[in-house]
Design a protein around this motif. Structure first.
Motif, PDB file in Angstrom:
ATOM      1  N   GLY A   5      53.271 -12.561  15.038  1.00  0.00           N
ATOM      2  CA  GLY A   5      52.010 -13.271  15.274  1.00  0.00           C
ATOM      3  C   GLY A   5      51.531 -14.176  14.154  1.00  0.00           C
ATOM      4  N   ILE A   6      52.435 -14.661  13.331  1.00  0.00           N
ATOM      5  CA  ILE A   6      52.005 -15.538  12.241  1.00  0.00           C
ATOM      6  C   ILE A   6      51.646 -16.921  12.783  1.00  0.00           C
ATOM      7  CG2 ILE A   6      52.710 -16.619  10.057  1.00  0.00           C
ATOM      8  CD1 ILE A   6      54.609 -14.220   9.675  1.00  0.00           C
ATOM      9  N   ASP A   7      50.460 -17.405  12.435  1.00  0.00           N
ATOM     10  CA  ASP A   7      50.043 -18.739  12.853  1.00  0.00           C
ATOM     11  C   ASP A   7      50.603 -19.729  11.823  1.00  0.00           C
ATOM     12  OD1 ASP A   7      48.838 -21.023  13.772  1.00  0.00           O
ATOM     13  OD2 ASP A   7      46.828 -20.176  13.926  1.00  0.00           O
ATOM     14  N   ILE A   8      51.889 -20.007  11.960  1.00  0.00           N
ATOM     15  CA  ILE A   8      52.593 -20.842  10.979  1.00  0.00           C
ATOM     16  C   ILE A   8      51.958 -22.233  10.912  1.00  0.00           C
ATOM     17  CG2 ILE A   8      54.863 -21.778  10.329  1.00  0.00           C
ATOM     18  CD1 ILE A   8      56.024 -19.476  12.167  1.00  0.00           C
ATOM     19  N   THR A   9      51.587 -22.747  12.077  1.00  0.00           N
ATOM     20  CA  THR A   9      50.975 -24.075  12.141  1.00  0.00           C
ATOM     21  C   THR A   9      49.722 -24.140  11.269  1.00  0.00           C
ATOM     22  OG1 THR A   9      51.681 -23.982  14.441  1.00  0.00           O
ATOM     23  CG2 THR A   9      50.297 -25.851  13.797  1.00  0.00           C
ATOM     24  N   ALA A  10      48.885 -23.116  11.373  1.00  0.00           N
ATOM     25  CA  ALA A  10      47.660 -23.098  10.576  1.00  0.00           C
ATOM     26  C   ALA A  10      48.005 -23.047   9.092  1.00  0.00           C
ATOM     27  CB  ALA A  10      46.798 -21.898  10.958  1.00  0.00           C
ATOM     28  N   VAL A  11      49.071 -22.321   8.754  1.00  0.00           N
ATOM     29  CA  VAL A  11      49.466 -22.224   7.346  1.00  0.00           C
ATOM     30  C   VAL A  11      49.950 -23.591   6.835  1.00  0.00           C
ATOM     31  CG1 VAL A  11      51.076 -21.164   5.710  1.00  0.00           C
ATOM     32  CG2 VAL A  11      49.950 -19.753   7.444  1.00  0.00           C
ATOM     33  N   VAL A  12      50.705 -24.308   7.653  1.00  0.00           N
ATOM     34  CA  VAL A  12      51.167 -25.641   7.230  1.00  0.00           C
ATOM     35  C   VAL A  12      49.956 -26.550   7.020  1.00  0.00           C
ATOM     36  CG1 VAL A  12      52.494 -27.693   7.860  1.00  0.00           C
ATOM     37  CG2 VAL A  12      53.409 -25.435   8.371  1.00  0.00           C
ATOM     38  N   ARG A  13      49.011 -26.498   7.944  1.00  0.00           N
ATOM     39  CA  ARG A  13      47.793 -27.317   7.806  1.00  0.00           C
ATOM     40  C   ARG A  13      47.101 -26.985   6.474  1.00  0.00           C
ATOM     41  NH1 ARG A  13      44.246 -29.327   6.156  1.00  0.00           N
ATOM     42  NH2 ARG A  13      42.242 -29.975   7.001  1.00  0.00           N
ATOM     43  N   LYS A  14      46.982 -25.699   6.178  1.00  0.00           N
ATOM     44  CA  LYS A  14      46.334 -25.269   4.936  1.00  0.00           C
ATOM     45  C   LYS A  14      47.142 -25.730   3.721  1.00  0.00           C
ATOM     46  CE  LYS A  14      44.097 -21.058   6.742  1.00  0.00           C
ATOM     47  NZ  LYS A  14      42.851 -20.956   5.973  1.00  0.00           N
ATOM     48  N   THR A  15      48.466 -25.628   3.837  1.00  0.00           N
ATOM     49  CA  THR A  15      49.322 -25.972   2.703  1.00  0.00           C
ATOM     50  C   THR A  15      49.178 -27.441   2.328  1.00  0.00           C
ATOM     51  OG1 THR A  15      50.834 -24.223   3.341  1.00  0.00           O
ATOM     52  CG2 THR A  15      51.712 -25.909   1.886  1.00  0.00           C
ATOM     53  N   ARG A  16      48.914 -28.270   3.321  1.00  0.00           N
ATOM     54  CA  ARG A  16      48.757 -29.699   3.027  1.00  0.00           C
ATOM     55  C   ARG A  16      47.605 -29.944   2.046  1.00  0.00           C
ATOM     56  NH1 ARG A  16      50.265 -33.009   8.636  1.00  0.00           N
ATOM     57  NH2 ARG A  16      52.409 -32.252   8.719  1.00  0.00           N
ATOM     58  N   GLU A  17      46.589 -29.076   2.058  1.00  0.00           N
ATOM     59  CA  GLU A  17      45.491 -29.229   1.094  1.00  0.00           C
ATOM     60  C   GLU A  17      46.042 -29.154  -0.334  1.00  0.00           C
ATOM     61  OE1 GLU A  17      42.196 -29.754   1.658  1.00  0.00           O
ATOM     62  OE2 GLU A  17      42.243 -29.624   3.853  1.00  0.00           O
ATOM     63  N   GLY A  18      46.965 -28.217  -0.528  1.00  0.00           N
ATOM     64  CA  GLY A  18      47.554 -28.061  -1.857  1.00  0.00           C
ATOM     65  C   GLY A  18      48.484 -29.212  -2.206  1.00  0.00           C
ATOM     66  N   MET A  19      49.163 -29.740  -1.203  1.00  0.00           N
ATOM     67  CA  MET A  19      50.076 -30.849  -1.444  1.00  0.00           C
ATOM     68  C   MET A  19      49.287 -32.095  -1.852  1.00  0.00           C
ATOM     69  SD  MET A  19      52.873 -29.395  -1.070  1.00  0.00           S
ATOM     70  CE  MET A  19      54.457 -29.976  -0.597  1.00  0.00           C
ATOM     71  N   VAL A  20      48.147 -32.311  -1.193  1.00  0.00           N
ATOM     72  CA  VAL A  20      47.307 -33.460  -1.546  1.00  0.00           C
ATOM     73  C   VAL A  20      46.815 -33.303  -2.986  1.00  0.00           C
ATOM     74  CG1 VAL A  20      45.091 -34.606  -1.096  1.00  0.00           C
ATOM     75  CG2 VAL A  20      46.550 -33.940   0.815  1.00  0.00           C
ATOM     76  N   ALA A  21      46.308 -32.094  -3.297  1.00  0.00           N
ATOM     77  CA  ALA A  21      45.720 -31.880  -4.627  1.00  0.00           C
ATOM     78  C   ALA A  21      46.771 -31.953  -5.734  1.00  0.00           C
ATOM     79  CB  ALA A  21      44.995 -30.541  -4.664  1.00  0.00           C
ATOM     80  N   SER A  22      48.035 -31.691  -5.372  1.00  0.00           N
ATOM     81  CA  SER A  22      49.070 -31.742  -6.408  1.00  0.00           C
ATOM     82  C   SER A  22      49.817 -33.077  -6.379  1.00  0.00           C
ATOM     83  CB  SER A  22      50.052 -30.582  -6.226  1.00  0.00           C
ATOM     84  OG  SER A  22      50.770 -30.756  -5.025  1.00  0.00           O
ATOM     85  N   GLY A  23      49.423 -33.946  -5.463  1.00  0.00           N
ATOM     86  CA  GLY A  23      50.029 -35.277  -5.435  1.00  0.00           C
ATOM     87  C   GLY A  23      51.394 -35.335  -4.780  1.00  0.00           C
ATOM     88  N   HIS A  24      51.620 -34.473  -3.798  1.00  0.00           N
ATOM     89  CA  HIS A  24      52.916 -34.494  -3.114  1.00  0.00           C
ATOM     90  C   HIS A  24      52.735 -34.875  -1.659  1.00  0.00           C
ATOM     91  CE1 HIS A  24      55.213 -32.932  -6.484  1.00  0.00           C
ATOM     92  NE2 HIS A  24      54.102 -32.277  -6.780  1.00  0.00           N
TER      93      HIS A  24
END
Ligand code: SF4
Ligand code: SF4
Lengths: 436, 220
Positions: free
Chosen positions: A111-130
């Motif tokens: 039941g992992i909501d992988i999609t939601a995790v990817v969406r969340k991960t993008r926040e970190g990618m933006v903040a780290s410049g990737h």
């Protein structure tokens, strides 16, 4: 964009960890079933595209900072490493090879909501410049110019003039007290401007008052696609301010999946409050107008059509039935593709992939999934209700030299709708503005 | 002189068992606190459907594999299902296991005939072997697997094999039984600290997944 660094990225990822994330991260058993749900794996056969791999950046942050064992390991210098190189490597997985389509989320046995995790991960990618160049460009244009394609106000005005000339129905912009405020996706303003004609006809027939704000007519939210709360909030706030200023009852989300997700689901959380108006998707509204008997049809589409469910309005947005209820009214020959509905396959260009030129080749490759679905039913035309899907599908059909017209659902409604009066010539119209 | 392994068996049944249960309970409480103390921010977007019923729904519907998946990966999916049920029955319905549970926690329930458990053990071990082969051969599973995946496979298989050997009197009984008890204790103690945590968190993960969908008027 503001200064970026790995530290900021890690901090942004930390902000994303909540009980649901911790539960997901504790649950993955490396079974790999999610791969079979993801078109980036099924169409390339490359295991690196397995959705599970896309959990890794947030997994590392969670493990290092939110578990006792991880913290002990970090103190001993044995924690999971999060470096520029690591984030660089994951940038492709998080952006180029994930359309946030939501299929993996439906398939994971724990039941992992992988999609939601990817969406969340993008926040970190933006903040780290990737972040891929294409998306940075779109985001900058959206914040500075009003939309992902820059300032489209002149284009919008031209679209409105064209619609008024074609339908004879005036479009009242910035009208306070209208029931509904329409926003468009940039794809519509630029590529499918006939949508405004369809709105004009449908709303006139149904007796609905509506307006377009010249301050906020853009529905596309690049902030959601790139994964930046700040940008997303700025763009949502524009729409909210305009709608509340015009005191409309509801804002109509356009035929654009992510625009709907942005305004309907993420928006209130981004600005920290519920709106003073409702958000309704155009497909939901049309379905409701049909049910209320406010629009009727004069005939049905005869050729064989199939319907492509946009991921964000369907699986991730809860609109499985309205498009089918509408199609039942206006089409005689709807055939469903394999996996249509809740399990439909993505067009391959959602979630910002379409705006990321670097992903073009991959995007075209994974379209093979849609092609196989289409080959299974061989329709004469394809109908959908997302301008982005429509654009991506048209481009891919072109690439594969397939002759298949793609239709917009709302435009089809306008075409088959019964109208009370015979169309008047455009010249007589200007004086008759207020009678709807 | 005592039988070889007797001291070890006695220790395993006494102190060893207490340590294992202690570590397990400590770990479980720690992990649950680590997860749920994080809470979730309230969602202020007006709901279109019900989160709770969506969450409860997904807890159950996710027992059924995604459409078409069983045909794509028959060994893994059918094997996975049988393995989990096999393990559940062996652990909780073998009469001597129920006796241990009764001694420790004071609760008990009727068991299943030993012959059935015996056969089920053979089947479960066979499936574990198949699942290992799948893990080694399927490109995705092999790609995702790390040391821990193989370690927890071994951690699960040793108590099953040693239990089977002890019950069927294969090998030196006391030593085999001591290995069985000790390996089972290791397994229990490590549940909260490895991927085996999914034995608990599948419920909350499915719930969250389904609740998010339910709130939006969709299903997951
Ligand atoms: S959301 Fe869709 S594209 Fe992204 S990993 Fe999951 S299945 Fe693949
Ligand atoms: S399906 Fe779920 S549990 Fe299995 S590998 Fe993918 S994310 Fe992990």
């Amino acid at each position: 964009m503001t200064a970026v660094s790995v530290e900021r990225g890690v901090e942004a990822l930390r902000q994303q960890v909540d009980a649901s994330v911790a539960s997901y991260m504790s649950s993955c058993i490396h079974c790999g079933l999610c791969a079979q749900a993801c078109l980036f794996y099924t169409e390339t056969g490359d295991p690196k595209y397995t959705p599970q791999r896309k959990l890794e950046p947030l997994y590392r942050v969670w493990k290092n900072d939110f578990t006792l064992l991880g913290r002990l390991a970090s103190m001993a210098g044995l924690g999971c490493k999060i470096t520029d190189e690591f984030l660089d490597e994951w940038e492709e997985l998080i952006y180029d090879s994930c359309t946030l389509c939501g299929r993996c989320t439906m398939a994971c046995p724990v039941g992992i909501d992988i999609t939601a995790v990817v969406r969340k991960t993008r926040e970190g990618m933006v903040a780290s410049g990737h972040v891929p160049e294409g998306l940075i460009g779109a985001a900058t244009r959206a914040v500075e110019g009003g939309g992902p394609m820059g300032d489209l106000l002149p284009a919008l005005k031209a679209v409105i003039r064209r619609s008024e000339a074609a339908t004879g129905i005036p479009v009242e912009v910035d009208k306070e007290g209208a029931e509904y405020m329409v926003i468009l996706s940039a794809q519509e303003t630029v590529g499918f401007p006939e949508i405004v004609e369809a709105y004009s006809k449908i709303f006139k027939q149904a007796g609905v008052t509506w307006t377009i704000s010249t301050k906020a007519f853009e529905g596309t939210n690049v902030g959601i696609q790139i994964g930046s709360r700040d940008i997303a909030r700025t763009l949502v706030q524009r729409v909210v301010d305009a709608a509340e200023e015009l005191k409309v009852k509801a804002v109509i989300a356009p035929e654009c999946g992510h625009a709907y997700t942005a305004l309907r689901w993420e928006g209130p959380n981004l600005i920290g409050r519920t709106y003073e108006f409702d958000v309704v998707h155009i497909t939901e509204l049309v379905d409701q107008l049909i049910k209320e008997g406010r629009i009727k049809f004069k005939g049905k589409h005869k050729s064989k059509i199939t319907y492509h469910d946009p991921c964000q309005t369907n699986r991730r947005g809860g609109m499985l039935n309205p498009p089918r209820a509408i199609l039942a009214e206006i089409s005689e020959n709807l055939v469903e593709m394999e996996d249509a509905g809740l399990w439909n396959w993505c067009c391959g260009g959602g979630g910002g992939v379409g705006a990321n030129e670097r992903a073009d080749e991959l995007k075209t490759k994974v379209f093979m999934r849609k092609k196989r679905q289409l080959d299974g039913v061989k329709p004469d035309e394809l109908v959908t209700s997302c301008a982005n899907c429509r654009n991506i599908i048209e481009e891919a059909l072109d690439h594969y030299e397939i002759d298949l017209p793609v239709l917009g659902l709302t435009e089809m409604v306008a075409e088959y709708m019964e109208t009370d009066e015979i169309e008047e010539p455009a010249a007589d119209k200007a004086v008759k503005g207020e009678d709807q | 002189m005592t039988e070889p392994g007797m001291d070890l068996l006695m220790w395993a049944r006494g102190t060893g068992f207490q340590i294992a249960i202690g570590v397990f309970l400590f770990g479980l409480v720690l992990r649950l606190i680590e997860i749920f103390a994080l809470r979730r921010k309230a969602d202020v977007a007006p709901p279109k459907g019900d989160a709770v019923s969506g969450g409860l729904r997904t807890i159950f519907t996710r027992f059924v594999p995604a459409p078409g998946f069983a045909a794509l990966l028959p060994a893994q999916i059918i094997g996975g299902v049988i393995f989990h049920f096999g393990l559940l029955f062996i652990v909780f319905f073998f009469v001597p296991h129920i006796a241990v549970i009764k001694d420790t926690f004071g609760v008990s329930w009727p068991g299943i005939s030993s012959a059935v458990i015996n056969a089920l053990t053979v089947l479960t071990v066979a499936i574990l072997v198949v699942l290992l082969v799948v893990r080694l051969k399927h490109p995705v599973r092999r790609y995702l697997s790390d040391f821990q995946d193989y370690f927890i496979w071994a951690l699960t298989v040793v108590p099953l094999v040693s239990g089977y050997m002890a019950f069927n009197a294969v090998g030196p009984y006391t030593i085999v039984l001591a290995i069985h008890v000790l390996s089972a204790e290791l397994l229990i103690a490590l549940i909260p600290f490895t991927r085996l945590t999914h034995a608990f968190t599948w419920v909350s993960s499915r719930y969250y997944n389904g609740a998010f969908a339910g709130r939006k008027g969709t299903m997951s």
